[in-house]
Design an enzyme around this catalytic site. Structure first.
Site, PDB file in Angstrom:
ATOM      1  N   GLN A  94       0.820  -1.210   0.000  1.00  0.00           N
ATOM      2  CA  GLN A  94       0.000   0.000   0.000  1.00  0.00           C
ATOM      3  C   GLN A  94       0.856   1.263   0.000  1.00  0.00           C
ATOM      4  O   GLN A  94       0.332   2.374   0.029  1.00  0.00           O
ATOM      5  CB  GLN A  94      -0.916  -0.004   1.221  1.00  0.00           C
ATOM      6  CG  GLN A  94      -1.905  -1.147   1.230  1.00  0.00           C
ATOM      7  CD  GLN A  94      -2.672  -1.261   2.543  1.00  0.00           C
ATOM      8  OE1 GLN A  94      -2.457  -0.496   3.486  1.00  0.00           O
ATOM      9  NE2 GLN A  94      -3.566  -2.232   2.625  1.00  0.00           N
ATOM     10  N   HIS A 160      -1.099   0.069   5.843  1.00  0.00           N
ATOM     11  CA  HIS A 160      -1.651   1.079   6.751  1.00  0.00           C
ATOM     12  C   HIS A 160      -0.757   2.297   6.898  1.00  0.00           C
ATOM     13  O   HIS A 160      -0.268   2.627   7.981  1.00  0.00           O
ATOM     14  CB  HIS A 160      -1.938   0.451   8.126  1.00  0.00           C
ATOM     15  CG  HIS A 160      -3.019  -0.571   8.095  1.00  0.00           C
ATOM     16  ND1 HIS A 160      -3.625  -1.061   9.238  1.00  0.00           N
ATOM     17  CD2 HIS A 160      -3.622  -1.226   7.061  1.00  0.00           C
ATOM     18  CE1 HIS A 160      -4.551  -1.959   8.903  1.00  0.00           C
ATOM     19  NE2 HIS A 160      -4.548  -2.079   7.578  1.00  0.00           N
ATOM     20  N   GLU A 254     -15.177   3.795  10.143  1.00  0.00           N
ATOM     21  CA  GLU A 254     -15.667   4.884  10.975  1.00  0.00           C
ATOM     22  C   GLU A 254     -15.510   6.236  10.301  1.00  0.00           C
ATOM     23  O   GLU A 254     -14.592   6.462   9.514  1.00  0.00           O
ATOM     24  CB  GLU A 254     -14.876   4.938  12.294  1.00  0.00           C
ATOM     25  CG  GLU A 254     -15.042   3.732  13.169  1.00  0.00           C
ATOM     26  CD  GLU A 254     -14.258   3.841  14.471  1.00  0.00           C
ATOM     27  OE1 GLU A 254     -14.316   2.885  15.267  1.00  0.00           O
ATOM     28  OE2 GLU A 254     -13.589   4.876  14.696  1.00  0.00           O
ATOM     29  N   TYR A 264      -9.683   7.593  20.072  1.00  0.00           N
ATOM     30  CA  TYR A 264     -10.757   7.020  19.245  1.00  0.00           C
ATOM     31  C   TYR A 264     -10.833   5.497  19.305  1.00  0.00           C
ATOM     32  O   TYR A 264     -11.553   4.885  18.525  1.00  0.00           O
ATOM     33  CB  TYR A 264     -10.639   7.576  17.818  1.00  0.00           C
ATOM     34  CG  TYR A 264     -10.978   9.044  17.823  1.00  0.00           C
ATOM     35  CD1 TYR A 264     -12.280   9.479  17.644  1.00  0.00           C
ATOM     36  CD2 TYR A 264     -10.004   9.993  18.132  1.00  0.00           C
ATOM     37  CE1 TYR A 264     -12.606  10.822  17.737  1.00  0.00           C
ATOM     38  CE2 TYR A 264     -10.322  11.346  18.219  1.00  0.00           C
ATOM     39  CZ  TYR A 264     -11.632  11.747  18.030  1.00  0.00           C
ATOM     40  OH  TYR A 264     -11.954  13.082  18.148  1.00  0.00           O
ATOM     41  N   TYR A 275     -10.008 -10.587  10.674  1.00  0.00           N
ATOM     42  CA  TYR A 275     -10.256 -11.208   9.380  1.00  0.00           C
ATOM     43  C   TYR A 275     -10.413 -12.710   9.581  1.00  0.00           C
ATOM     44  O   TYR A 275      -9.573 -13.355  10.197  1.00  0.00           O
ATOM     45  CB  TYR A 275      -9.108 -10.901   8.416  1.00  0.00           C
ATOM     46  CG  TYR A 275      -9.019  -9.435   8.080  1.00  0.00           C
ATOM     47  CD1 TYR A 275      -9.962  -8.834   7.255  1.00  0.00           C
ATOM     48  CD2 TYR A 275      -8.017  -8.640   8.616  1.00  0.00           C
ATOM     49  CE1 TYR A 275      -9.901  -7.477   6.958  1.00  0.00           C
ATOM     50  CE2 TYR A 275      -7.939  -7.283   8.322  1.00  0.00           C
ATOM     51  CZ  TYR A 275      -8.884  -6.714   7.499  1.00  0.00           C
ATOM     52  OH  TYR A 275      -8.818  -5.368   7.215  1.00  0.00           O
TER      53      TYR A 275
END
Length: 383
Positions: A94, A160, A254, A264, A275
């Site tokens: 990513q 991420h 979210e 949070y 998963y």
């Protein structure tokens, strides 16, 4: 022989030109929505895994490709050559070249800010983290490259990176950062930048009113904690407050109103699960941890979003328009103050592509970019 080769080449060129002409002449899609009919037009194609896009004052688009290229796409859809002057990048998984925004004073400074996966020094190292730099845009060159932020610590991971960049009304810069997947528990501690929103000044220095500047052992750039992987962020034009969109695991995406010093919850509380199944953390609520303003179970893989403020779609004024990767849909959220009271999903059938981000153009129209091996830029206008 040479003449035959030339003839074949000319025929091939004519064929390609004809195909390109057909693409550019393709009829726009007309789509009915709850708030009026819209028209979808392909503006540009042939790019690879677009991640970020920003409009230049002349109406051209500055576009990032995750593989490590930045290009200027003209108002007519012509894709320029890659810009020179980018720093080294970790373009795996990513990671790669991610978001891009213009400096608030771009008209005079010509500065652009961009985020990317930064490799550690040393060719053999797989350590990397999200970083932010700025440079001066001069034609097709980036000059005077200046580094302003590196997420700490660097991790051996291709996941991420977070990485939305948002200017606050006071001129500071918000950067959303992922937990790097393998280090989720560190999202709850202040001695690192993993799973955090950070806030810096334009020159990379730390605003002295950041919430943890005077907290022993805390990294002073931290604004909020307890995040998983935020790939969307925007300032609410009414409240002037930061909102962030966050990927949950297999459920629990979210939308948060992101405030200073708040926690949070990730990975202590979540609406998602591991998963393949299995509980994460302690449940969905805990004292001292914030609840999302909106959530998706199952996940839709939230990406970039905007609060629409243009005049071309008066029925969408102050709605959130959010790109979904997994569900391949444009999500329209209707607000009442800070509450979301209605959701509409658009374009999944018509486009059927992973949507990476939404941008409001200077013309008040809406632009979508897709995260595909053959990415496209779409324009949405009233029918």
């Amino acid at each position: 022989m040479k003449r035959t080769t030339l003839t074949l080449a000319l025929c091939l060129f004519a064929f390609q030109a004809e195909v390109y002409a057909e693409v550019t002449r393709a009829a726009p899609l007309n789509v009915k929505t709850e708030a009026g009919n819209i028209q979808i037009k392909t503006i540009a194609e042939g790019l690879e895994n677009i991640w970020g896009m920003a409009f230049l004052p002349d109406g051209n688009m500055l576009v990032t490709e995750r593989a490590g290229r930045m290009r200027i796409v003209s108002t007519t859809g012509k894709v320029g050559e890659p810009l020179t002057g980018l720093p080294p990048m970790y373009a795996k998984g990513q990671g790669g070249l991610l978001d891009v925004v213009l400096a608030p004073d771009f008209a005079t400074s010509q500065k652009i800010y961009f985020s990317y996966a930064e490799p550690a020094e040393g060719e053999a190292s797989e350590l990397n983290s999200t970083a932010v730099s700025f440079a001066v845009l001069n034609g097709n060159k980036l000059e005077n490259l200046t580094h302003v932020f590196s997420q700490q610590p660097k991790i051996n991971s291709g996941h991420h990176f977070g990485s939305r960049l948002v200017w606050a009304p006071d001129g500071t810069l918000f950067i959303t950062l992922g937990d790097r997947y393998s280090e989720k528990d560190k999202a709850q501690t202040l001695d690192n930048h993993l799973g955090k929103v950070v806030r810096i000044n334009a020159d990379g220095s730390v605003p002295q009113n950041n919430p943890f500047v005077n907290t022993a052992g805390a990294l002073p750039e931290i604004w909020s904690i307890g995040h998983r992987n935020m790939q969307g962020a925007a300032i609410n034009p009414t409240s002037k407050v930061l909102w962030t969109g966050e990927h949950g695991p297999q459920g629990g995406d979210e939308l948060n109103i992101d405030q200073a010093a708040k926690n949070y919850g990730w990975p202590v509380i979540t609406y998602g699960e591991n998963y393949g199944g299995g509980k994460i953390g302690e449940g969905t609520h805990k004292a001292g941890m914030e609840q999302p303003v909106y959530k998706w179970v199952p996940s839709i893989a939230t990406a970039g979003f905007i609060f629409y403020t243009g005049d071309k779609f008066p029925q969408w004024q102050n709605n959130i328009l959010l790109a979904s990767l997994k569900e391949k849909t444009l999500v329209r959220l209707v607000l009442d103050g800070d509450k979301i009271i209605k959701e509409e999903r658009l374009l999944k059938t018509e486009l059927g592509q992973r949507l990476r981000t939404v941008v409001q153009g200077p013309d008040g129209l809406i632009y979508l970019v897709t995260d595909e091996a053959k990415s496209k830029i779409y324009q949405i206008s009233p029918q």
